[in-house]
Design an enzyme around this catalytic site. Structure first.
Site, short mmCIF file in Angstrom:
data_model
loop_
_atom_site.label_atom_id
_atom_site.label_comp_id
_atom_site.label_asym_id
_atom_site.label_seq_id
_atom_site.Cartn_x
_atom_site.Cartn_y
_atom_site.Cartn_z
N HIS A 1 0.93 -1.37 0.05
CA HIS A 1 0.08 -0.06 0.03
C HIS A 1 0.78 1.25 -0.01
CE1 HIS A 1 -0.59 0.11 4.67
NE2 HIS A 1 0.65 0.94 4.39
N GLU B 1 -5.07 0.75 -0.30
CA GLU B 1 -4.86 -0.83 -0.04
C GLU B 1 -4.92 -1.55 -1.35
OE1 GLU B 1 -3.52 -1.06 2.74
OE2 GLU B 1 -5.02 -1.91 4.16
C1 F6R Z 1 1.85 6.26 6.91
C2 F6R Z 1 1.43 5.71 5.68
C3 F6R Z 1 1.89 4.27 5.27
C4 F6R Z 1 3.30 3.68 5.54
C5 F6R Z 1 3.60 2.30 5.27
C6 F6R Z 1 5.04 1.93 5.83
O1 F6R Z 1 1.59 7.71 6.75
O2 F6R Z 1 1.27 6.21 4.68
O3 F6R Z 1 1.40 3.82 4.11
O4 F6R Z 1 4.15 4.52 4.85
O5 F6R Z 1 2.79 1.77 5.90
O6 F6R Z 1 4.98 2.26 7.07
P1 F6R Z 1 6.41 2.03 7.82
O7 F6R Z 1 7.42 3.14 7.40
O8 F6R Z 1 6.36 2.18 9.23
O9 F6R Z 1 7.26 0.89 7.40
#
Ligand code: F6R
Length: 248
Positions: free
Chosen positions: A138, A143
């Protein structure tokens, strides 16, 4: 789309911060849309340091939060707003009128989506969008299966997102829906940076960058962006078969 691969999370984060800083230097009134999450955390730390050292001025920038967990109050430590406030808005002394975030407690989320789309239109679109990639591919809360032509919308979160999202919260939290900017915002942004770090992201990065572009892997749409930049560390790039051409 351009691909850059860095030795480790530190150099990835440093270069990502430099990309943002140089963008803002060239366009001091930039409209910036930024992700929360673990991946950009260090880039924001680097950006704070660069901003301090180089006396950068963000006073004319607008900041738009990419997404938010529906039903989670802004003061919750797991909210996207809380993350952006602690990591960027407070330390960079961004004034409240420059900050545009979702009210994820609104009883009328479709008006909340319309409000955000209108605001972005009135600002002339997003100049720079910085996104991460989820374990399910995503972007924001777009999603798998989300059509590319969606602007802001409420998304039912899939099981992966609901489970992985627990890492932001101290105790188990119900995360069923998210409110998010759409893939169309990404494709219409003047520049889009997607960052990924760590071996755990390697498979989804390979799907996004090497399999055909598909809504099943929303991150793959970055390849349609003529000013798209994918920044990876070696671990996130480790499953790529032919990605080495972009190594700086
Ligand atoms: C958060 C967002 C999410 C994250 C993704 C990766 O604002 O938009 O799409 O970028 O879930 O999350 P991390 O960086 O925690 O692995």
């Amino acid at each position: 789309m351009q691909l850059k691969i860095f030795a480790d999370y530190h150099s990835l984060s440093e270069q990502c911060a430099r990309e943002i800083a140089s963008f803002v230097r060239q366009k001091p009134d930039a409209v910036l849309c930024l992700a929360a999450g673990d991946t950009p955390r260090l880039a924001y730390t680097c950006l704070r340091r660069i901003a301090g050292n180089e006396n950068m001025n963000f006073a004319k920038c607008s900041f738009i939060a990419l997404d938010e967990w529906v039903g989670i109050p802004p003061e919750s430590e797991g909210s996207c707003y809380f993350f952006l406030r602690e990591n960027l808005f407070k330390p960079l002394a961004i004034a409240p009128p420059q900050i545009h975030v979702f009210n994820a407690l609104s009883p009328d989320l479709s008006s909340e989506c319309e409000r955000m789309d209108k605001l972005i239109r009135e600002k002339g679109g997003i100049d720079l969008m910085l996104v991460g990639v989820g374990m399910n591919g995503h972007i924001g809360f777009n999603e798998p299966g989300t059509p590319e032509d969606r602007y802001t919308h409420v998304a039912e979160l899939d099981d992966t997102t609901q489970n992985v999202g627990q890492k932001y919260f101290k105790k188990r939290t119900k995360l069923r829906f998210g409110i998010t900017l759409g893939l169309r915002h990404l494709l219409e942004s003047r520049k889009a940076i997607l960052i990924a770090s760590g071996r755990k992201k390697a498979d989804v990065v390979r799907l996004a960058l090497e399999d055909p572009v598909t809504t099943k892997v929303p991150a793959s749409v970055i390849r349609k962006h003529s000013h798209g930049l994918v920044m990876l560390d070696e671990e996130a790039a480790s499953a790529l078969n032919n990605g080495r051409a972009g190594t700086p």
